[in-house]
Motif scaffolding. Structure first.
Motif, mmCIF file in Angstrom:
data_model
loop_
_atom_site.group_PDB
_atom_site.id
_atom_site.type_symbol
_atom_site.label_atom_id
_atom_site.label_comp_id
_atom_site.label_asym_id
_atom_site.label_seq_id
_atom_site.Cartn_x
_atom_site.Cartn_y
_atom_site.Cartn_z
ATOM 1 N N MET A 140 55.639 -31.957 4.588
ATOM 2 C CA MET A 140 54.680 -32.891 5.209
ATOM 3 C C MET A 140 54.076 -33.996 4.043
ATOM 4 O O MET A 140 53.452 -33.410 3.207
ATOM 5 N N VAL A 141 54.258 -35.113 4.053
ATOM 6 C CA VAL A 141 53.948 -36.094 2.955
ATOM 7 C C VAL A 141 52.505 -36.323 3.038
ATOM 8 O O VAL A 141 51.802 -36.305 4.074
ATOM 9 N N PRO A 142 51.992 -36.795 1.874
ATOM 10 C CA PRO A 142 50.475 -37.136 1.820
ATOM 11 C C PRO A 142 50.055 -38.285 2.890
ATOM 12 O O PRO A 142 49.064 -38.092 3.466
ATOM 13 N N SER A 143 51.012 -38.987 3.016
ATOM 14 C CA SER A 143 50.411 -40.226 4.213
ATOM 15 C C SER A 143 50.280 -39.668 5.642
ATOM 16 O O SER A 143 49.509 -40.172 6.192
ATOM 17 N N THR A 144 50.921 -38.725 5.629
ATOM 18 C CA THR A 144 50.924 -37.831 7.165
ATOM 19 C C THR A 144 49.599 -37.263 7.077
ATOM 20 O O THR A 144 48.917 -37.191 8.109
ATOM 21 N N ALA A 145 49.303 -36.546 6.127
ATOM 22 C CA ALA A 145 48.312 -35.667 6.060
ATOM 23 C C ALA A 145 46.832 -36.792 5.925
ATOM 24 O O ALA A 145 45.759 -36.576 6.868
ATOM 25 N N ILE A 168 52.343 -26.408 -5.027
ATOM 26 C CA ILE A 168 52.558 -25.204 -4.392
ATOM 27 C C ILE A 168 53.487 -25.626 -3.014
ATOM 28 O O ILE A 168 52.951 -26.167 -2.060
ATOM 29 N N ASP A 169 54.777 -25.839 -3.218
ATOM 30 C CA ASP A 169 55.663 -26.213 -2.103
ATOM 31 C C ASP A 169 55.512 -25.693 -0.640
ATOM 32 O O ASP A 169 55.704 -26.533 0.201
ATOM 33 N N GLY A 170 55.295 -24.489 -0.574
ATOM 34 C CA GLY A 170 55.218 -23.687 0.604
ATOM 35 C C GLY A 170 53.741 -24.250 1.442
ATOM 36 O O GLY A 170 54.150 -23.988 2.828
ATOM 37 N N ALA A 171 52.974 -24.890 1.049
ATOM 38 C CA ALA A 171 51.742 -25.600 1.631
ATOM 39 C C ALA A 171 52.327 -26.599 2.421
ATOM 40 O O ALA A 171 51.618 -27.017 3.552
ATOM 41 N N VAL A 172 53.578 -27.528 2.284
ATOM 42 C CA VAL A 172 53.854 -28.526 2.749
ATOM 43 C C VAL A 172 55.066 -28.545 3.538
ATOM 44 O O VAL A 172 55.532 -29.349 4.471
ATOM 45 N N ALA A 214 45.330 -30.349 7.329
ATOM 46 C CA ALA A 214 46.544 -31.202 6.857
ATOM 47 C C ALA A 214 45.912 -31.699 5.473
ATOM 48 O O ALA A 214 46.949 -31.641 4.516
ATOM 49 N N CYS A 215 44.779 -32.299 5.221
ATOM 50 C CA CYS A 215 44.824 -32.838 3.815
ATOM 51 C C CYS A 215 44.561 -31.956 2.868
ATOM 52 O O CYS A 215 44.876 -32.016 1.714
ATOM 53 N N SER A 216 44.076 -30.529 3.233
ATOM 54 C CA SER A 216 44.019 -29.564 2.237
ATOM 55 C C SER A 216 45.350 -28.999 1.884
ATOM 56 O O SER A 216 45.520 -28.569 0.801
ATOM 57 N N ALA A 217 46.296 -28.819 2.812
ATOM 58 C CA ALA A 217 47.624 -28.714 2.549
ATOM 59 C C ALA A 217 48.138 -29.607 1.720
ATOM 60 O O ALA A 217 49.068 -28.954 0.802
ATOM 61 N N ALA A 218 48.230 -30.927 1.951
ATOM 62 C CA ALA A 218 48.754 -31.729 1.218
ATOM 63 C C ALA A 218 48.145 -31.756 -0.296
ATOM 64 O O ALA A 218 48.784 -31.865 -1.427
ATOM 65 N N ILE A 219 46.777 -31.566 -0.421
ATOM 66 C CA ILE A 219 46.458 -31.190 -1.771
ATOM 67 C C ILE A 219 46.848 -30.114 -2.752
ATOM 68 O O ILE A 219 47.498 -30.323 -3.660
ATOM 69 N N VAL A 220 46.856 -28.834 -1.775
ATOM 70 C CA VAL A 220 47.464 -27.776 -2.316
ATOM 71 C C VAL A 220 49.109 -27.911 -2.653
ATOM 72 O O VAL A 220 49.404 -27.548 -3.591
ATOM 73 N N GLY A 221 49.553 -28.686 -1.813
ATOM 74 C CA GLY A 221 51.102 -28.747 -1.820
ATOM 75 C C GLY A 221 51.640 -29.894 -2.999
ATOM 76 O O GLY A 221 52.402 -29.416 -3.881
ATOM 77 N N TRP A 222 50.978 -30.875 -2.929
ATOM 78 C CA TRP A 222 51.515 -32.088 -3.770
ATOM 79 C C TRP A 222 50.828 -31.922 -4.936
ATOM 80 O O TRP A 222 51.128 -32.288 -6.152
ATOM 81 N N GLY A 223 49.278 -31.785 -5.182
ATOM 82 C CA GLY A 223 48.367 -31.510 -6.330
ATOM 83 C C GLY A 223 48.466 -30.432 -7.076
ATOM 84 O O GLY A 223 48.666 -30.668 -8.307
#
Length: 209
Positions: A49-54, A36-40, A24-33
């Motif tokens: 999936m928002v960062p706080s959820t991860a 890459i929108d498809g990761a979240v 979850a944390c990796s997906a958030a980093i890839v998606g929001w950081g």
């Protein structure tokens, strides 16, 4: 950290737990950081999936690892309390007028209506209840974990078919969130019981009678 030795099932819970938290944390980093929108959110236009959820997945995974590690299990309250504080803080901020809660600060690219949904909050509260009560009533805890796991699997498979559109509460949950919840509940179900041992001296999984 000492993890119980025994059947393959008592080792799988650790893998599932790490997959949920780190995934979850990796997906958030890839998606929001990395943007890459498809990761979240997987599907364009669907909830993300928002960062706080991860972060909560990471904290809950840590709490599970500590809870069933066999030593200093009472320390599971530390990451659990942090996760619950983030969850309730998020909701307070959102209903106070800051749409998106703390995620507006964690993810500047947040889009309306991306936020920690009500069903996500309920999912974390159910996991917290299982963690707290698992040593008092194994059957109830296992039943709750099975309910959570089956619900999240249903959300994952219903979303591409738009079946979840019939239930507004589930429509607000992202597919990645449901996947990581399924891993979290599976970890809880496969985790060793903290208050009982079988005749061989090994600790049986929560879901094993």
């Amino acid at each position: 950290m000492v993890v119980y030795e025994g059947s393959g099932l008592t080792r799988i819970w650790v893998v599932l737990c790490v997959l949920s938290g780190v995934g979850a944390c990796s997906a958030a980093i890839v998606g929001w950081g990395l943007g890459i929108d498809g990761a979240v959110r997987v599907y364009s236009g669907h909830p993300a999936m928002v960062p706080s959820t991860a972060i909560c997945f990471g904290l809950f995974s840590l709490a599970i690892l500590i809870r069933f590690a066999g030593r200093h299990t009472h320390l599971f309250w530390l990451p659990l309390a942090c996760a619950l504080a983030l969850i309730f803080g998020n909701n307070i901020l959102h209903f106070s007028g800051i749409r998106g809660g703390s995620d507006v600060f964690l993810a500047p690219a947040l889009r309306e209506p991306d936020r920690m949904s009500s069903i996500t909050t309920i999912g974390f509260l159910l996991a917290a209840a299982i963690l707290v009560w698992c040593d008092r009533s194994r059957d109830i805890a296992a039943g709750a974990a099975i309910f959570g796991l089956s619900t999240m699997i249903a959300v994952v498979f219903a979303d591409p078919l738009y079946v979840s559109d019939a239930v507004a509460m589930f429509r607000s949950m992202s597919v990645p969130t449901a996947i990581f919840f399924a891993l979290l509940y599976a970890a809880l179900l496969a985790a060793p019981d903290v208050s009982d041992t079988d005749r061989s001296g090994q600790v049986p999984p929560l879901g094993q009678a």
